[in-house]
Design an enzyme around this catalytic site. Sequence first.
Site, PDB file in Angstrom:
ATOM      1  CG  ASP A 130      52.905  19.311  -5.928  1.00  0.00           C
ATOM      2  OD1 ASP A 130      52.525  18.442  -5.149  1.00  0.00           O
ATOM      3  OD2 ASP A 130      52.121  20.101  -6.476  1.00  0.00           O
TER       4      ASP A 130
ATOM      5  CG  HIS B 179      49.374  29.843 -10.090  1.00  0.00           C
ATOM      6  ND1 HIS B 179      48.595  29.010 -10.865  1.00  0.00           N
ATOM      7  CD2 HIS B 179      50.503  29.154  -9.809  1.00  0.00           C
ATOM      8  CE1 HIS B 179      49.228  27.859 -11.022  1.00  0.00           C
ATOM      9  NE2 HIS B 179      50.391  27.917 -10.399  1.00  0.00           N
TER      10      HIS B 179
ATOM     11  CG  PHE C 266      53.143  25.466 -15.286  1.00  0.00           C
ATOM     12  CD1 PHE C 266      51.917  25.750 -14.705  1.00  0.00           C
ATOM     13  CD2 PHE C 266      54.288  26.050 -14.755  1.00  0.00           C
ATOM     14  CE1 PHE C 266      51.832  26.601 -13.605  1.00  0.00           C
ATOM     15  CE2 PHE C 266      54.220  26.894 -13.663  1.00  0.00           C
ATOM     16  CZ  PHE C 266      52.995  27.179 -13.084  1.00  0.00           C
TER      17      PHE C 266
ATOM     18  CE1 TYR D 202      48.997  20.566 -14.019  1.00  0.00           C
ATOM     19  CE2 TYR D 202      50.843  19.901 -15.397  1.00  0.00           C
ATOM     20  CZ  TYR D 202      49.908  20.847 -15.017  1.00  0.00           C
ATOM     21  OH  TYR D 202      49.878  22.070 -15.640  1.00  0.00           O
TER      22      TYR D 202
END
Length: 219
Positions: free
Chosen positions: A62, A184, A75, A64
């Site tokens: 989701d 990740h 990202f 920031y």
Amino acid sequence: MIGNAWDEILKEEFEKEYFKSLIKFVEEEYKNKTIFPPQNEIFNAFRYTPYDNVKVVILGQDPYHGERQAQGLSFSVRNEVGRPPSLQNIFKEIESDLGLKMSKNNSLIPWAKEGILLLNAVLTVEKDKAASHKDQGWEKFTDAVIQKINEKNTPVVFILWGAYARNKKTLITNPIHCIIESPHPSPFSAYNGFFGSKPFSKANHFLEKNNIKPINWQI
């Protein structure tokens, strides 16, 4: 809704009751709370990367939730804000994998224009409340997006980082596509297999093998 071929491709999804309820919820949230990204940037990933241009999908969870960070691309943050740790680690891996020295820019808009769909599973979030718009319908919508890309008759690279993204593998059934997965890039897991995974060179190798112009990963 978006302004390119995605509108036609996702037309049926836009007309479903769950999506109408989702948009109603989101509009109320924007009226009453501080929500990110700015409302006119919710669908930026689709605007910058039309359906026919999609070569690579990088899936995030989701947006920031900090002030002025989110810009509708997974990202990616605006150039004028600090670089989040996950993005810092992504750039470190690019430097290691490809030997590219990354600039001080943080926005991944150049990647989106190269054909990388920077897709979050959830497209909105309340300020300072991670995952606050989880389970409101966005996941159903973005799963449908992944399924539409899966139907493409040109090969696409799906880059799946972390357990959440890797769980989407079940939606990618077309054998012409390529799945690249690893832990990740967050500081909690980057040293458990993200660093050294070389996703960027692997993606370009696959594209070149299929006579598709490789990605310029330089920012």
